[in-house]
Design an enzyme around this catalytic site. Structure first.
Site, mmCIF file in Angstrom:
data_model
loop_
_atom_site.group_PDB
_atom_site.id
_atom_site.type_symbol
_atom_site.label_atom_id
_atom_site.label_comp_id
_atom_site.label_asym_id
_atom_site.label_seq_id
_atom_site.Cartn_x
_atom_site.Cartn_y
_atom_site.Cartn_z
ATOM 1 N N SER A 1 75.997 -18.078 16.386
ATOM 2 C CA SER A 1 75.527 -16.722 16.633
ATOM 3 C C SER A 1 76.271 -15.876 15.818
ATOM 4 C CB SER A 1 75.438 -16.479 18.057
ATOM 5 O OG SER A 1 76.585 -15.983 18.671
ATOM 6 N N LEU B 1 85.227 -26.137 16.066
ATOM 7 C CA LEU B 1 86.161 -26.506 16.854
ATOM 8 C C LEU B 1 87.161 -27.665 16.456
ATOM 9 C CD1 LEU B 1 83.834 -26.550 20.123
ATOM 10 C CD2 LEU B 1 85.505 -24.871 19.438
ATOM 11 N N HIS C 1 88.142 -15.449 17.542
ATOM 12 C CA HIS C 1 88.710 -15.986 18.914
ATOM 13 C C HIS C 1 88.281 -15.087 19.958
ATOM 14 C CE1 HIS C 1 91.182 -18.739 21.426
ATOM 15 N NE2 HIS C 1 91.376 -17.552 22.143
ATOM 16 N N ASP D 1 95.881 -20.456 16.757
ATOM 17 C CA ASP D 1 95.616 -19.085 17.126
ATOM 18 C C ASP D 1 96.873 -18.337 16.799
ATOM 19 O OD1 ASP D 1 93.011 -19.828 17.987
ATOM 20 O OD2 ASP D 1 93.748 -20.405 20.015
ATOM 21 N N GLU E 1 82.053 -9.678 19.307
ATOM 22 C CA GLU E 1 82.546 -10.733 18.237
ATOM 23 C C GLU E 1 81.729 -10.300 16.996
ATOM 24 O OE1 GLU E 1 82.883 -14.761 19.087
ATOM 25 O OE2 GLU E 1 83.055 -14.342 21.060
HETATM 26 C C1 GRF Z 1 82.591 -17.594 20.003
HETATM 27 O O1 GRF Z 1 82.857 -17.176 21.224
HETATM 28 C C2 GRF Z 1 83.879 -17.839 18.995
HETATM 29 O O2 GRF Z 1 84.617 -16.804 19.240
HETATM 30 C C3 GRF Z 1 84.300 -19.102 19.632
HETATM 31 O O3 GRF Z 1 83.208 -20.008 19.757
HETATM 32 C C4 GRF Z 1 82.068 -19.307 19.983
HETATM 33 C C5 GRF Z 1 81.095 -19.647 18.964
HETATM 34 O O4 GRF Z 1 79.819 -18.717 19.037
HETATM 35 N N1 GRF Z 1 85.339 -19.323 18.555
HETATM 36 P P1 GRF Z 1 78.698 -19.043 18.145
HETATM 37 O O5 GRF Z 1 78.657 -20.350 17.816
HETATM 38 O O6 GRF Z 1 79.006 -18.220 17.066
HETATM 39 O O7 GRF Z 1 77.461 -18.554 18.812
#
Ligand code: GRF
Length: 184
Positions: free
Chosen positions: A12, A79, A96, A137, A166
């Protein structure tokens, strides 16, 4: 700037960057996407004709990033830890879902972050976009925004509130980095 977005999940944040690009919010262009697996978010790459690579092979990733003339790597829910090999060649930023240094480091990713925030009965959480260095981080913070989570009844609700911010924060950071680049 030519951007490469790295994803592992739903994408997203990647989608928010595509929307920001399409609306002219920033001048940068998402040239390439890298995923460590067949991530659901890759559908946004397909829908928008953005080339992508599914790979964990760092040499292959670096070679392709150079071919696509990438200036900045944006980790958006990626990840996998970024190695020195990549950091030596590219500037990398990460989003993050907490107010770092709180709830950062090993094990603090995805819902683990929001579960811990909820269990600790925090009233405020937030988002941090930071440069990536070799320590998880711990790179310099570029932008942080707080989110009032005092009304949230679960970790899932916190996650939804934080995710909204975000999407806003990440595109603002791209714009800020473009402006900083112009000043140099
Ligand atoms: C988000 O909360 C980001 O901060 C974290 O993983 C999540 C990813 O969400 N690192 P998306 O795949 O962008 O929907």
């Amino acid at each position: 700037m030519n951007l490469a977005v790295f994803i592992s999940g739903g994408g997203s944040n990647f989608k928010a960057l595509i929307d920001a690009q399409n609306s002219g919010f920033f001048d940068s262009k998402i040239n390439y996407v890298v995923a460590n697996k067949d991530a659901a978010g890759l559908r946004y790459a397909r829908d928008n004709n953005i080339d992508y690579l599914i790979s964990k092979d760092e040499d292959e990733i670096i070679k392709n990033l150079k071919e696509y003339d990438i200036d900045l790597i944006v980790l958006a829910g990626y990840l996998v830890k970024i190695s020195k090999k990549i950091l030596d060649e590219f500037t990398v930023i990460n989003i993050h879902p907490s107010l770092l240094p709180k709830y950062g480091g090993k094990g603090f990713y995805g819902m683990n972050v929001h579960n811990a925030v909820f269990e600790n009965k925090e009233k405020i959480s937030g988002v941090t976009v930071h440069f990536v260095n070799e320590n998880l981080d711990e790179g310099d913070v570029i932008l942080q925004k707080e989110v009032d989570i005092s009304k949230c009844q679960s970790a899932e609700e916190i996650s939804k509130e934080v995710l909204k911010i975000e999407h806003q924060t990440l595109k603002e950071v791209i714009k800020k980095l473009e402006e900083d680049e112009c000043e140099h």
